[in-house]
Scaffold this motif. Structure first.
Motif, PDB file in Angstrom:
ATOM      1  N   GLU A 146      27.058  27.344  60.703  1.00 54.62           N
ATOM      2  CA  GLU A 146      28.349  26.657  61.557  1.00 54.62           C
ATOM      3  C   GLU A 146      27.871  25.612  62.579  1.00 54.62           C
ATOM      4  OE1 GLU A 146      27.728  29.949  65.505  1.00 54.62           O
ATOM      5  OE2 GLU A 146      28.200  31.095  64.487  1.00 54.62           O
ATOM      6  N   SER A 147      26.411  25.145  62.115  1.00 56.14           N
ATOM      7  CA  SER A 147      25.858  24.075  62.630  1.00 56.14           C
ATOM      8  C   SER A 147      27.002  23.294  61.637  1.00 56.14           C
ATOM      9  CB  SER A 147      24.811  23.804  62.336  1.00 56.14           C
ATOM     10  OG  SER A 147      23.937  24.056  63.898  1.00 56.14           O
ATOM     11  N   GLU A 148      27.050  23.187  59.988  1.00 55.19           N
ATOM     12  CA  GLU A 148      27.122  22.586  58.671  1.00 55.19           C
ATOM     13  C   GLU A 148      29.063  22.482  59.255  1.00 55.19           C
ATOM     14  OE1 GLU A 148      26.055  23.669  55.399  1.00 55.19           O
ATOM     15  OE2 GLU A 148      23.680  23.830  56.038  1.00 55.19           O
ATOM     16  N   GLN A 149      29.495  23.656  59.683  1.00 51.56           N
ATOM     17  CA  GLN A 149      30.599  22.900  59.218  1.00 51.56           C
ATOM     18  C   GLN A 149      30.719  22.138  60.767  1.00 51.56           C
ATOM     19  OE1 GLN A 149      32.278  27.314  60.213  1.00 51.56           O
ATOM     20  NE2 GLN A 149      31.992  27.631  58.018  1.00 51.56           N
ATOM     21  N   ALA A 150      30.344  22.210  62.432  1.00 52.48           N
ATOM     22  CA  ALA A 150      30.862  21.879  63.433  1.00 52.48           C
ATOM     23  C   ALA A 150      30.728  20.237  62.565  1.00 52.48           C
ATOM     24  CB  ALA A 150      29.658  22.118  63.943  1.00 52.48           C
ATOM     25  N   ILE A 151      29.296  20.593  62.000  1.00 53.35           N
ATOM     26  CA  ILE A 151      29.308  18.483  61.458  1.00 53.35           C
ATOM     27  C   ILE A 151      30.316  18.235  60.638  1.00 53.35           C
ATOM     28  CG2 ILE A 151      27.187  17.427  60.389  1.00 53.35           C
ATOM     29  CD1 ILE A 151      25.273  19.435  61.122  1.00 53.35           C
ATOM     30  N   LEU A 204       8.385  43.783  60.727  1.00 53.63           N
ATOM     31  CA  LEU A 204       8.469  41.964  60.910  1.00 53.63           C
ATOM     32  C   LEU A 204       9.556  41.736  60.167  1.00 53.63           C
ATOM     33  CD1 LEU A 204       6.905  39.909  62.210  1.00 53.63           C
ATOM     34  CD2 LEU A 204       5.329  39.646  60.929  1.00 53.63           C
ATOM     35  N   ASP A 205       9.477  42.169  58.519  1.00 55.57           N
ATOM     36  CA  ASP A 205      10.235  41.967  57.816  1.00 55.57           C
ATOM     37  C   ASP A 205      11.859  41.932  57.779  1.00 55.57           C
ATOM     38  OD1 ASP A 205       7.888  41.159  56.133  1.00 55.57           O
ATOM     39  OD2 ASP A 205       7.881  43.600  54.881  1.00 55.57           O
ATOM     40  N   VAL A 206      11.851  43.026  58.349  1.00 53.04           N
ATOM     41  CA  VAL A 206      13.536  43.451  58.907  1.00 53.04           C
ATOM     42  C   VAL A 206      13.934  42.246  59.957  1.00 53.04           C
ATOM     43  CG1 VAL A 206      14.369  44.813  60.315  1.00 53.04           C
ATOM     44  CG2 VAL A 206      13.238  46.180  58.560  1.00 53.04           C
ATOM     45  N   GLU A 207      12.425  41.869  60.862  1.00 52.60           N
ATOM     46  CA  GLU A 207      12.953  40.835  62.258  1.00 52.60           C
ATOM     47  C   GLU A 207      12.947  40.038  61.504  1.00 52.60           C
ATOM     48  OE1 GLU A 207      14.240  41.692  65.586  1.00 52.60           O
ATOM     49  OE2 GLU A 207      13.683  43.946  64.774  1.00 52.60           O
ATOM     50  N   MET A 208      12.180  39.571  60.259  1.00 52.86           N
ATOM     51  CA  MET A 208      12.557  38.120  60.451  1.00 52.86           C
ATOM     52  C   MET A 208      13.916  37.935  59.426  1.00 52.86           C
ATOM     53  SD  MET A 208       9.822  36.003  60.989  1.00 52.86           S
ATOM     54  CE  MET A 208       9.480  35.523  58.961  1.00 52.86           C
ATOM     55  N   ALA A 209      14.067  39.085  58.555  1.00 56.30           N
ATOM     56  CA  ALA A 209      15.643  39.182  57.738  1.00 56.30           C
ATOM     57  C   ALA A 209      17.164  38.934  58.411  1.00 56.30           C
ATOM     58  CB  ALA A 209      15.220  40.125  56.993  1.00 56.30           C
ATOM     59  N   LYS A 210      16.398  39.315  59.410  1.00 56.31           N
ATOM     60  CA  LYS A 210      17.579  39.396  60.915  1.00 56.31           C
ATOM     61  C   LYS A 210      17.629  37.522  61.386  1.00 56.31           C
ATOM     62  CE  LYS A 210      17.940  43.484  62.848  1.00 56.31           C
ATOM     63  NZ  LYS A 210      17.075  45.232  63.857  1.00 56.31           N
ATOM     64  N   ALA A 211      16.699  37.654  61.538  1.00 62.79           N
ATOM     65  CA  ALA A 211      16.222  36.041  62.145  1.00 62.79           C
ATOM     66  C   ALA A 211      16.785  34.894  61.301  1.00 62.79           C
ATOM     67  CB  ALA A 211      14.820  35.618  62.334  1.00 62.79           C
ATOM     68  N   ASP A 212      16.472  35.294  60.022  1.00 68.75           N
ATOM     69  CA  ASP A 212      16.592  34.626  58.236  1.00 68.75           C
ATOM     70  C   ASP A 212      18.463  34.484  58.871  1.00 68.75           C
ATOM     71  OD1 ASP A 212      14.228  33.882  58.707  1.00 68.75           O
ATOM     72  OD2 ASP A 212      13.934  35.042  56.081  1.00 68.75           O
ATOM     73  N   ALA A 213      18.841  35.949  58.450  1.00 67.26           N
ATOM     74  CA  ALA A 213      20.448  35.508  58.532  1.00 67.26           C
ATOM     75  C   ALA A 213      20.527  34.987  59.887  1.00 67.26           C
ATOM     76  CB  ALA A 213      21.370  37.196  58.579  1.00 67.26           C
ATOM     77  N   GLN A 214      20.305  35.179  61.238  1.00 65.75           N
ATOM     78  CA  GLN A 214      20.942  34.299  61.884  1.00 65.75           C
ATOM     79  C   GLN A 214      20.551  32.669  61.760  1.00 65.75           C
ATOM     80  OE1 GLN A 214      18.647  35.916  65.352  1.00 65.75           O
ATOM     81  NE2 GLN A 214      19.750  38.714  65.509  1.00 65.75           N
ATOM     82  N   ILE A 215      19.779  32.218  61.788  1.00 64.46           N
ATOM     83  CA  ILE A 215      19.449  30.877  61.524  1.00 64.46           C
ATOM     84  C   ILE A 215      20.049  30.618  60.115  1.00 64.46           C
ATOM     85  CG2 ILE A 215      18.065  29.706  60.451  1.00 64.46           C
ATOM     86  CD1 ILE A 215      15.284  31.206  61.458  1.00 64.46           C
TER      87      ILE A 215
END
Length: 183
Positions: free
Chosen positions: A133-138, A116-127
């Protein structure tokens, strides 16, 4: 009739003239010695029969019963001890199984938490990547909007000045709008 006095003399007071006993013969004083003799003989015979035959048989039956009872009690105590040992072994096995189940459950929780920690880290990295990307687009949209605001502001200022009937050159309108936008 010579015999009558002899019979009467032999019988004594316990027999009447016809030869029948008068009263209870056991209570006749003349016969007590004879009764005591046969009583002693009978008691001695009964004693020997009981002592030689009946009492040894009774004693052997009682000894056999006592031996059976003693053996049964010993067997019951042995079975009780075995049952107590089996119960103790069962309780130990049950405690060991519970401890092992707790260990397995803890290991499983640890593995799941690590995954779960690994998946949370992956999810945090993706987020975080999506947020960047969103900030750059904004930022791009903001810059584009600011550029468009500047163009719209210049076009609007030129239209307002023209609507007021004043002629202004484009360079002066652009300079005035730029000075207002910069602050």
């Amino acid at each position: 009739m010579a015999t009558e006095p002899i019979t009467e003399e032999l019988a004594g007071v316990c027999v009447d003239s016809h030869g029948s006993a008068v009263g209870m013969p056991q209570l006749c004083g003349d016969w007590i010695g004879n009764q005591v003799f046969w009583l002693i003989i009978t008691l001695v015979v009964i004693y020997f029969i009981l002592a030689r035959v009946a009492l040894p048989r009774i004693a052997s039956v009682l000894a056999e019963r006592q031996g059976t009872i003693t053996n049964d009690i010993a067997a019951a105590e042995e079975l009780k001890a075995k049952a107590q040992d089996a119960e103790a072994a069962y309780e130990k096995a049950l405690a060991d199984a519970r401890a092992e189940a707790q260990t397995i459950a803890q290991k499983t929780r640890d593995v799941i938490k690590a995954d779960l920690d690994v998946e949370m880290a992956k999810a945090d990295a993706q987020i975080a990547a999506k947020a960047a990307e969103s900030e750059q687009a904004i930022a791009g949209i903001r810059d584009s909007a600011l550029a468009n605001v500047e163009v719209v502001a210049k076009d609007t200022a030129a239209a307002i000045v023209a609507a007021l009937g004043v002629t202004a050159d484009e360079a002066r309108v652009n300079a005035a709008v730029d000075s207002q936008l910069k602050g």
